[in-house]
Design an enzyme around this catalytic site. Structure first.
Site, short mmCIF file in Angstrom:
data_model
loop_
_atom_site.label_atom_id
_atom_site.label_comp_id
_atom_site.label_asym_id
_atom_site.label_seq_id
_atom_site.Cartn_x
_atom_site.Cartn_y
_atom_site.Cartn_z
N ASP A 179 0.59 -1.21 -0.02
CA ASP A 179 0.11 -0.11 0.17
C ASP A 179 0.98 1.32 -0.09
O ASP A 179 0.64 2.25 -0.72
CB ASP A 179 -0.99 -0.06 1.08
CG ASP A 179 -1.98 -1.11 1.22
OD1 ASP A 179 -2.36 -1.47 -0.12
OD2 ASP A 179 -2.72 -1.24 2.20
N ASN B 265 -4.56 9.24 1.61
CA ASN B 265 -5.12 8.61 2.86
C ASN B 265 -5.41 9.74 4.25
O ASN B 265 -6.64 9.53 4.44
CB ASN B 265 -3.93 7.72 3.61
CG ASN B 265 -3.92 6.35 2.99
OD1 ASN B 265 -4.81 5.81 2.41
ND2 ASN B 265 -3.10 5.54 3.60
N LEU C 293 -7.34 3.53 11.51
CA LEU C 293 -7.82 2.34 12.12
C LEU C 293 -6.95 1.76 13.17
O LEU C 293 -7.48 1.44 14.34
CB LEU C 293 -7.75 1.45 10.85
CG LEU C 293 -8.23 -0.18 11.21
CD1 LEU C 293 -9.58 -0.07 11.56
CD2 LEU C 293 -7.99 -1.27 10.16
#
Length: 289
Positions: free
Chosen positions: A68, A141, A186
């Site tokens: 990622d 992000n 997260l």
């Protein structure tokens, strides 16, 4: 549509990089695809100023070989080109990659026939206003203020639109896109957001007040974070990269960018299947199903 030209950005530090590159090159050569091969930028604490170097690239598809983090770097380097980015996962989790490293030959034959779908992912425009200068930035992000090597909690105020949200005493404050909801947010206790949702999340990192939790807001509203005057210093970070030091009084305005990121996926890829696989969701944990 057939893919005639690709740019391949590969993370050579990954253990399977050479094997994956050989398999990929074999497929591309067999299909007579024009190729440009580029290495990822080396991992520096602040590599953001270099991340627009591929902005004039012409290609039908960009292939990011890594994890990622590699795909994130490619998104920055190709920003504004509109070239779809396909991720080949030779990293760890790979939430936004599509092709496993050991399936390159069979899956890439389909990809080169344009058998893929494109998900246009929300990105962020950031304006950082310090005492002496103003910096513009962009992120796929997340953007955040963190305490960095300051050993103390920092004080941050937040607004949504023109409305005050709250004041935080914490290690940092993250504003995340749905794509970024499976990243730092997260890990800080934030929710998982489907990439189709038009929202942003505001998540504190280790807040002093146990009632401080993630707030989900409409992506049409700007968000402002400000390091309070009585606070210690911190850092401004985007997509895991340190952008600038934050002195007391520094503010960050974050808005949804007009430049979304086109990420290519095989058509059978299901976001919720990806979550179940990567996060090891297995029902009650007893039956193994």
């Amino acid at each position: 549509m057939k893919i005639n030209r690709v740019i391949v950005i590969i993370n050579q530090t990954k253990s399977h990089a050479k094997r994956t590159a050989a398999a990929l090159r074999e497929v591309l050569n067999k299909e007579r695809v024009e190729q440009e091969w580029v290495d990822t930028l080396p991992p520096h604490g602040n590599r953001y100023p270099k991340n627009a170097d591929l902005g004039k690239t012409k290609a039908d598809l960009a292939i990011a070989c890594g994890g990622d983090g590699t795909l994130l770097q490619v998104a920055h380097r190709l920003r504004g080109t509109g070239i779809p980015i396909l991720g080949i996962n030779i990293g760890y989790l790979g939430f936004i990659t599509s092709v496993p490293g050991n399936h390159v030959q069979e899956d890439m034959c389909r990809v080169l026939k344009a058998e893929f779908v494109v998900s246009h992912r929300t990105a962020l425009d950031l304006t950082i206003q310090g005492r002496k200068r103003c910096i513009s930035a962009w992120a796929l992000n997340d953007g955040l203020i963190a305490r960095g090597d300051n050993p103390h909690l920092i004080s941050i105020s937040a607004k949504v639109g023109q409305r005050p949200l709250t004041n935080y005493r914490c290690d940092g404050l993250i504003v995340s896109t749905p794509t970024g909801s499976t990243a730092y947010s997260l890990a800080a206790g934030g929710p998982i957001i489907s990439p189709e949702c038009n929202v942003l999340t505001i998540t504190p990192i280790c807040p002093q007040s146990l009632t401080n939790r993630t707030v989900v807001v409409n992506s049409t509203e700007p968000i402002e974070m400000k390091l309070e005057q009585e606070s210690g210093p911190g850092l401004v970070q985007i997509d895991g990269m340190t952008l600038a030091k934050a002195e007391p009084g520094t503010s960050i305005r974050i808005e949804t960018s007009k430049e979304s990121v086109p990420i290519a996926f095989l058509p059978e890829i299901n976001y919720y299947d990806v979550l179940a696989e990567k996060l090891k969701w297995r029902g009650d944990g007893l039956s193994g199903t």
